[in-house]
Design a protein around this motif. Structure first.
Motif, mmCIF file in Angstrom:
data_model
loop_
_atom_site.group_PDB
_atom_site.id
_atom_site.type_symbol
_atom_site.label_atom_id
_atom_site.label_comp_id
_atom_site.label_asym_id
_atom_site.label_seq_id
_atom_site.Cartn_x
_atom_site.Cartn_y
_atom_site.Cartn_z
ATOM 1 N N ALA B 262 0.844 -1.209 0.000
ATOM 2 C CA ALA B 262 0.000 0.000 0.000
ATOM 3 C C ALA B 262 0.874 1.251 0.000
ATOM 4 O O ALA B 262 0.584 2.222 -0.709
ATOM 5 N N ILE B 263 1.950 1.242 0.783
ATOM 6 C CA ILE B 263 2.856 2.400 0.800
ATOM 7 C C ILE B 263 3.436 2.625 -0.593
ATOM 8 O O ILE B 263 3.461 3.751 -1.100
ATOM 9 N N GLU B 264 3.912 1.538 -1.212
ATOM 10 C CA GLU B 264 4.500 1.666 -2.548
ATOM 11 C C GLU B 264 3.509 2.313 -3.520
ATOM 12 O O GLU B 264 3.874 3.148 -4.339
ATOM 13 N N LEU B 265 2.238 1.942 -3.384
ATOM 14 C CA LEU B 265 1.241 2.456 -4.325
ATOM 15 C C LEU B 265 0.735 3.854 -3.960
ATOM 16 O O LEU B 265 0.057 4.494 -4.753
ATOM 17 N N LEU B 266 1.052 4.314 -2.768
ATOM 18 C CA LEU B 266 0.663 5.682 -2.395
ATOM 19 C C LEU B 266 1.765 6.691 -2.739
ATOM 20 O O LEU B 266 1.536 7.900 -2.667
ATOM 21 N N LEU B 267 2.947 6.201 -3.097
ATOM 22 C CA LEU B 267 4.038 7.147 -3.382
ATOM 23 C C LEU B 267 3.689 8.092 -4.525
ATOM 24 O O LEU B 267 3.842 9.316 -4.386
ATOM 25 N N PRO B 268 3.194 7.579 -5.674
ATOM 26 C CA PRO B 268 2.928 8.502 -6.782
ATOM 27 C C PRO B 268 1.720 9.406 -6.546
ATOM 28 O O PRO B 268 1.517 10.364 -7.292
ATOM 29 N N THR B 269 0.912 9.087 -5.547
ATOM 30 C CA THR B 269 -0.304 9.885 -5.329
ATOM 31 C C THR B 269 -0.180 10.707 -4.037
ATOM 32 O O THR B 269 0.149 11.889 -4.071
ATOM 33 N N TYR B 270 -0.377 10.036 -2.931
ATOM 34 C CA TYR B 270 -0.404 10.738 -1.646
ATOM 35 C C TYR B 270 0.941 11.386 -1.312
ATOM 36 O O TYR B 270 1.009 12.568 -0.959
ATOM 37 N N ALA B 271 2.022 10.613 -1.432
ATOM 38 C CA ALA B 271 3.346 11.169 -1.097
ATOM 39 C C ALA B 271 3.728 12.285 -2.062
ATOM 40 O O ALA B 271 4.324 13.287 -1.661
ATOM 41 N N ALA B 272 3.368 12.129 -3.338
ATOM 42 C CA ALA B 272 3.685 13.182 -4.314
ATOM 43 C C ALA B 272 2.944 14.465 -3.951
ATOM 44 O O ALA B 272 3.499 15.564 -4.021
ATOM 45 N N GLU B 273 1.672 14.314 -3.530
ATOM 46 C CA GLU B 273 0.900 15.494 -3.135
ATOM 47 C C GLU B 273 1.518 16.189 -1.929
ATOM 48 O O GLU B 273 1.403 17.403 -1.771
ATOM 49 N N LEU B 274 2.158 15.415 -1.067
ATOM 50 C CA LEU B 274 2.819 16.004 0.102
ATOM 51 C C LEU B 274 4.175 16.598 -0.277
ATOM 52 O O LEU B 274 4.912 17.069 0.596
ATOM 53 N N GLY B 275 4.519 16.556 -1.549
ATOM 54 C CA GLY B 275 5.778 17.147 -2.010
ATOM 55 C C GLY B 275 6.995 16.321 -1.651
ATOM 56 O O GLY B 275 8.094 16.852 -1.485
ATOM 57 N N LEU B 276 6.839 15.010 -1.543
ATOM 58 C CA LEU B 276 7.932 14.172 -1.062
ATOM 59 C C LEU B 276 8.758 13.542 -2.181
ATOM 60 O O LEU B 276 9.713 12.828 -1.916
ATOM 61 N N MET B 277 8.378 13.812 -3.424
ATOM 62 C CA MET B 277 9.148 13.248 -4.543
ATOM 63 C C MET B 277 10.594 13.712 -4.455
ATOM 64 O O MET B 277 10.870 14.899 -4.308
ATOM 65 N N GLY B 278 11.523 12.770 -4.525
ATOM 66 C CA GLY B 278 12.947 13.107 -4.441
ATOM 67 C C GLY B 278 13.443 13.232 -3.015
ATOM 68 O O GLY B 278 14.641 13.271 -2.771
ATOM 69 N N LYS B 279 12.502 13.310 -2.062
ATOM 70 C CA LYS B 279 12.910 13.471 -0.659
ATOM 71 C C LYS B 279 12.847 12.158 0.113
ATOM 72 O O LYS B 279 13.460 12.029 1.169
ATOM 73 N N ILE B 280 12.083 11.216 -0.369
ATOM 74 C CA ILE B 280 12.007 9.913 0.308
ATOM 75 C C ILE B 280 12.079 8.804 -0.732
ATOM 76 O O ILE B 280 11.840 9.028 -1.930
ATOM 77 N N PRO B 294 4.543 1.780 -10.327
ATOM 78 C CA PRO B 294 4.058 3.165 -10.461
ATOM 79 C C PRO B 294 5.017 4.192 -9.852
ATOM 80 O O PRO B 294 5.201 5.272 -10.415
ATOM 81 N N ALA B 295 5.651 3.850 -8.716
ATOM 82 C CA ALA B 295 6.597 4.786 -8.105
ATOM 83 C C ALA B 295 7.819 4.965 -9.003
ATOM 84 O O ALA B 295 8.331 6.084 -9.170
ATOM 85 N N ILE B 296 8.286 3.887 -9.600
ATOM 86 C CA ILE B 296 9.425 3.995 -10.522
ATOM 87 C C ILE B 296 9.039 4.861 -11.717
ATOM 88 O O ILE B 296 9.751 5.795 -12.085
ATOM 89 N N GLU B 297 7.865 4.574 -12.306
ATOM 90 C CA GLU B 297 7.441 5.315 -13.495
ATOM 91 C C GLU B 297 7.195 6.786 -13.179
ATOM 92 O O GLU B 297 7.329 7.649 -14.042
ATOM 93 N N SER B 298 6.839 7.078 -11.926
ATOM 94 C CA SER B 298 6.591 8.469 -11.543
ATOM 95 C C SER B 298 7.876 9.222 -11.241
ATOM 96 O O SER B 298 7.832 10.409 -10.964
ATOM 97 N N GLY B 299 8.988 8.532 -11.238
ATOM 98 C CA GLY B 299 10.252 9.212 -10.981
ATOM 99 C C GLY B 299 10.672 9.266 -9.533
ATOM 100 O O GLY B 299 11.603 9.971 -9.177
#
Lengths: 240, 550, 298, 104
Positions: B262-280, B294-299
């Motif tokens: 579930a965490i892996e699948l929330l990275l491109p959505t919830y975590a991205a919205e929290l501005g965490l891309m590149g930070k975690i 999906p997290a890999i494809e989202s960068g």
């Protein structure tokens, strides 16, 4: 009881019924005139070929003998269980058969089904239960599933099912349950020309009355809820 | 003074020579005909040998295992088996048929119940239940195999081996055996003229046999997103916001359960919205989980090193060589020993699930009547006191645990569980079943998977308990009770003390993290079905048939 | 990415499907949970029932057309038909005869008869069959929508094929006996129910669409089912069956049986249909498959 | 199956609303029907559950709900197929939100 014994008893005035691939087709004489005789024997597991053969006979009758009654002799253990049958949408062929029986009704052909030995789920649905009225011989097996298999699938103790089956026609196998539930008009002690004639007369008289099985079930105490629920939905006030 | 007896210094080499001679005398060259494999095994294996039967998490030398089990126990017996995973029925047959008597292993999974029965009947002697790294370590100290039976994808005419994406344990096993006078026998799926790449050089390999069918590989890491529940989504939101974001976790390992999927699948959505891309979540020691696509494809993801591969992921991995470790031929190479090392020393966080947790935070997946072992979780789920390099996450955790003057950091070891499992079995218990299992098995230690003193956080649907901040055993106990929900352990909490811990941020509820449980919807998952994963992969992921509904 | 705004039909509950299928706010439920009773037969067997007995019936609008709807809840007892469940559907179809809505939409998600109420379920399905044909004879199209996790099996598979048309998603399954039943009775060699790709090649939406057993194939998306239903009804004229039409159908079924009766896998039939790379069919998306079918020799 | 009946004192919910249904009686899941009740200070809850012997767990979960939310004046009926307390709590929150939404 052999098929010929049954045919002789139902049609003492004569019958010419052929059996091919467990499917019967032909005609017989009654005091009300000729009737088409069709159905299955030897606990047939209905497959595409059987369903299409039956449907073909129904359509032939509609085309060649307008108004001629259809008498179905039902002996089916259900549907054929195989991958190749499902690949070609077996439910589609069974639906086609059902719609042909229904079409004949709308064209003025009274129809009657007599369960001679077995009537099980899909095979029963596609023609026996589509007739205007269904009857069963006293020793006929009518069911969806026997209680042991049901216990396995539902994970309810077999003993509990047996205990409940004694008082509840809701799931207890047997023609008597289906009679209480409104799906079998009457149980015949033996195949009889007199009973057949009476039944054909009743059906002719009741033509156009529609599907009466729910109200019969209420009268007979088999299904206490169905008729009321259907009526409630039918007449519910459609307020937002 | 008597002269000392002359000592033989090359007995291993001599023994190896005799074994090879016996094989040669039976007419065997390097390539063994498939119908004579039992003759070969009986020629080169001696009673009492230490034998490594390659049984990985996924790849299995299944043909060699079945062949060994079919050998004559009058000729081969008292074998000491060393193998990381005891997964196949034939692995246990060896003991039931009297060929082997002693076992050192890491994980037994589906054979756990049969194994327990053999132990109770005293028909098997268990050396120890290891973690992967310990077992690999002992291959190079005191558990070096005399014979290794391994699985490879392909061999060429010289006997060089290509291991395929599921390299897994093979390099560690072969290295230990081939360089200490042992015999290496490989089952291969195919013989080819030219290998895509050489993973094991021919002179480390004594015999090869082409197996009648490709070696079995278990799709162990495929989690169908359709089965992820709203409660798991809620816990994943809490973990991301309350742990990943707060510590800035970039290097990590995940367990294989639905909670972490579930965490892996929330990275491109919830975590991205929290501005965490590149930070975690940038660098991973992880099997190629399809749910990470999906997290890999989202960068989100820069790098993934793998213990093994996963069925259906080969084409995707080959096409994402910046992310995965691949050979010059383009296909993946995994390596369990190195990836476990990364998980132990190079990761800032391990997060995974368990079946039981006690009031000290000890966790166990052992249940009565089954000996399942540990696999690699205890390596990853432990704070390595030997670590010296710093990272922000490690330092922050260290300061929380040891105070502002801390001279070392701390690994984040997170246990993520719903308070009840299915059928209302409470996860939080007063005493782990592991203790009863220890007593009934007469084992020296209870099979605790992750020790409470290594655990930094516990995440449940009720909240997060930060055990680093607890200063006394009482606080620790109440922090655990404080997230144990309506289990008997949770209901026996000291409410005032838990509220006090909450004021100090040791226990945090969803609302303390700014999360409304009603937002926890499956709509937040970047993929909600296996088919979605295929879409994200651009059609490169080819899931096994049993995971399809199309 | 557009994936995240898709609302899967397969995953949704019956109520969620209706909410997304019909014009917003137009749905009005008949016999709603607050005035209904769960099945007493389940209670007798010590099982909890559902207020709606696993089917939601009511009226609403679809693209401003007045429609009646029935939606089965696959997550409750596999969407199986019991006494109350069946009677609600029968009542709705009878209402259609009287009310003549633009259509009845039948959201099927069911394994067939509810074994706990086996006789009541079987008879109810027979009544539904007659009632569907009555509604159609009255000029009301009955459209089956099949894309739920339970598919349309058993008697509900027959009912679906009695409807005017079937709209399916690739994930939907339409057949008579479930693969598990066939495997249990005839053996795993006959049908390996765990080989899900095979199950879908035999019973799934794409195969049914290629074989003309469903009229439209849509994505697994509630909005796609809505669009598909609207487009279908735009062009639909419900006309009573005639002898000629039934004869033509009979001939088509006969022809198909003699052509493909020995096939055991969708792959074989697709190749025979003239598809050059049949093994790629499961990988195609919905639009690609529709285009592929249009390009096939007839 | 077990039938449980509870009454909890709870702060009065301001407005009565049309009934609201949430959830499905599927494995590990439950459905919750919220209706307006009689006593404005009481939340009445009846439960039909497939799992026997968890009456005290239900009482604890439901009491926590009634104490933390203003649900006085509602009557709640639950059909349960083995949902865990986590799922029950989540569905209660969703059902209450749906019911409140219907009041606006």
């Amino acid at each position: 009881m052999t098929l010929n014994t049954i045919l002789d008893a139902l049609f003492p005035a004569g019958h010419a019924v052929a059996v091919a691939n467990q499917v019967l087709a032909g005609e017989a004489q009654t005091a009300l005139g000729p009737v088409a005789v069709l159905g299955t024997t030897d606990a047939a597991a209905i497959d595409h070929a059987m369903a299409l053969a039956l449907a073909g006979t129904v359509l032939d009758t509609v085309e060649q003998h307008p108004g001629r009654p259809l008498v179905f002799l039902v002996d089916t253990s259900g549907q054929a269980l195989s991958r190749s049958q499902e690949l070609l949408c077996l439910n589609g062929s069974l639906a086609h058969l059902a719609s042909c029986v229904d079409f004949a009704r709308r064209q003025g052909h009274p129809s009657l089904a007599l369960v001679t030995a077995n009537a099980v789920s899909g095979g029963f649905l596609s023609f026996g239960l589509m007739a205007d009225q269904a009857y069963a011989l006293a020793d006929a097996q009518v069911r969806v599933m026997d209680l042991r298999a049901m216990a396995r699938v539902t994970k309810i103790a077999y003993e509990r099912l047996v205990e409940l089956a004694a008082s509840s026609p809701i799931f207890a196998p047997g023609a008597a349950s289906y009679q209480k539930m409104g799906a079998i008009a009457a149980i015949w002690p033996a195949p009889s020309a007199t009973l057949l004639l009476d039944a054909l007369r009743d059906i002719a008289q009741a033509r156009g009355a529609g599907d009466q099985r729910q109200s019969l079930a209420t009268t007979r105490g088999g299904r206490q809820l169905a008729a009321g629920v259907s009526r409630q939905v039918e007449h519910a006030v459609g307020a937002g | 003074m008597n002269a000392p007896l002359p000592r033989v210094w090359d007995s291993l080499r001599q023994s190896r020579g005799k074994r090879l001679e016996r094989a040669a005398s039976l007419g065997f060259g390097k390539e063994i005909p498939v119908d004579r494999i039992i003759d070969l095994l009986e020629a080169v294996i001696q009673p009492g040998d230490r034998v490594c039967l390659e049984g990985n998490n996924q790849k299995q030398a299944d043909f060699l295992a079945e062949s060994l089990a079919d050998c004559d126990p009058a000729r081969i017996n008292h074998l000491q088996m060393v193998q990381s995973v005891l997964a196949l029925p034939s692995h246990v047959d060896l003991f039931e048929r009297g060929l082997a008597s002693r076992l050192d292993f890491s994980f037994s999974g589906p054979q756990g119940a049969r194994l327990a029965k053999l132990v109770q009947q005293q028909r098997i002697e268990i050396g120890a239940i290891h973690t992967y790294l310990e077992l690999f370590g002992r291959y190079f100290l005191d558990l070096t195999p005399n014979v290794a039976l391994i699985a490879a994808q392909a061999a060429d005419a010289q006997g060089n081996l290509y291991l395929g994406p599921n390299t897994e344990d093979t390099p560690a096993i072969v290295e230990a055996t081939a360089f200490k006078g042992g015999i290496v026998i490989a089952q291969v799926n195919e013989r080819v003229e030219k290998l895509p790449r050489v993973d094991v050089p021919a002179d480390w390999v004594d015999f090869t046999v082409q197996a009648p069918r490709p070696n079995y590989i278990e799709p162990l890491f495929t989690r169908d997103p359709a089965q992820i529940t709203e409660v798991q989504v809620l816990m994943a939101m809490m973990a991301i916001k309350g742990i990943y974001a707060e510590y800035g976790v970039t290097r990590l390992n995940h367990g294989i359960g639905f909670d972490t999927a579930a965490i892996e699948l929330l990275l491109p959505t919830y975590a991205a919205e929290l501005g965490l891309m590149g930070k975690i979540c940038t660098h991973w020691a992880l099997n190629p989980h399809p749910t990470l696509i999906p997290a890999i494809e989202s960068g989100f993801v820069e790098s993934v090193h793998c213990f093994g591969s996963e069925v259906g992921m080969d084409a995707y991995i080959a096409a994402r060589s910046d992310v995965f470790f691949t050979g010059a031929d383009g296909s993946m190479r995994s390596n369990r020993a190195f990836c476990q090392t990364a998980g132990l020393y190079a990761c800032d966080m391990f997060i995974g699930s368990t079946l039981q947790l006690d009031l000290a935070g000890n966790s166990s997946t052992a249940t009565l009547g089954r000996i399942t072992g540990f696999g690699g979780a205890p390596n990853m789920g432990s704070d390595p006191h030997g670590r010296r390099h710093a990272s922000p996450a490690w330092l922050k955790a260290g300061r929380e645990a040891y105070g502002p003057q801390a001279t070392r950091g701390r690994k984040l070891v997170v246990q993520m569980v719903e308070t009840f499992r299915e059928h209302m079995a409470p996860v939080f218990v007063e005493e782990l079943d592991a203790w009863q299992l220890q007593r009934s098995m007469g084992a020296e230690l209870p099979p605790i998977m992750i020790h409470g003193d290594d655990v930094s956080h516990i995440v449940t649907e009720e909240g997060i308990a930060n055990l680093l901040l607890c200063r006394t055993p009482e606080e620790r106990e109440q922090a655990i009770r404080g997230v144990a929900g309506f289990t008997p352990v949770g209901m026996a909490r000291d409410k005032a003390m838990v509220e006090n811990l909450r004021d100090r941020g040791i226990v945090r509820r969803p609302e303390d993290l700014g999360i409304n449980p009603r937002q926890a919807s499956r709509d937040l998952l970047a993929a909600r079905s296996v088919k979605d994963l295929v879409r994200w992969s651009g059609g490169l992921y080819a899931p096994p048939s049993r995971f399809r509904n199309w | 990415m557009s994936l995240s705004i898709r609302h899967s039909w397969f995953e949704a509950t019956a109520r969620q499907r209706l909410a997304g299928l019909l014009d917003p706010g137009s749905f009005c439920e008949f016999l709603p949970p607050a005035v209904a009773q769960p099945s007493p037969h389940l209670a007798q067997l010590d099982l909890p029932g559902a207020f709606d007995d696993g089917v939601v019936v009511g009226a609403g609008q679809l693209g401003s057309r007045q429609v009646l709807v029935a939606a089965q809840e696959g997550q409750f007892m596999g969407g199986a038909v019991g006494e109350i469940h069946g009677a609600k559907i029968v009542g709705l179809l009878r209402r259609a005869v009287a009310e003549r809505p633009a259509a009845v939409l039948f959201l099927i998600d069911s394994g067939g008869v509810r074994l706990h109420e086996a006789n009541a379920g079987l008879i109810a399905i027979s009544e539904i069959m007659r009632a569907v044909l009555d509604a159609r004879a009255a000029g009301v199209p009955v459209v089956a929508l099949v894309g739920g996790s339970c598919g349309a099996f058993g008697g509900m598979g027959i009912v679906a094929k009695l409807c005017s048309a079937v709209v399916m998603s690739e994930e939907g399954r339409l057949a008579l006996s479930g693969p598990e039943v066939i495997e249990t009775v005839a053996g795993v060699e006959e049908f390996d129910a765990k080989d899900r790709a095979l199950v879908w090649r035999v019973t799934g939406g794409k195969h049914r669409y290629l074989m003309d057993d469903c009229a439209a194939l849509v994505d697994d998306d509630i909005a796609a089912f809505r669009r598909g239903s609207i487009e279908l009804l735009d062009d639909w004229q419900e006309t009573p069956d005639t002898l000629a039409r039934l004869r033509a159908k009979q001939a088509r079924l006969q022809g198909r049986l003699s052509a493909y009766g020995r096939c055991r896998d969708g792959l074989e039939i697709w190749a025979a249909l003239g598809i050059s790379e049949p093994e790629r069919v499961p990988l195609l998306d919905c639009d690609e498959l529709i285009a592929l079918k249009e390009g096939l020799p007839t | 199956m077990e039938k449980l009946e509870f009454k909890f004192p709870s702060q009065a919910l301001l407005a009565a609303a049309p009934p609201a249904l949430c959830g499905v009686v599927g494995s590990g899941n439950l459905e919750i029907l919220v209706r307006s009740g009689v006593d404005r200070q009481i939340c009445e809850i009846s439960v039909n559950t497939s799992a026997r012997g968890f009456g005290e767990t239900w009482r604890a979960v439901l009491a926590t709900f009634a104490a933390s939310q203003a649900v006085g004046g509602t009557s709640i009926a639950i059909n349960d197929m083995g949902a865990t307390p986590a799922v029950v709590s989540l569905r209660l929150a969703q059902a209450l939100a749906d019911y409140r939404g219907g009041a606006q």
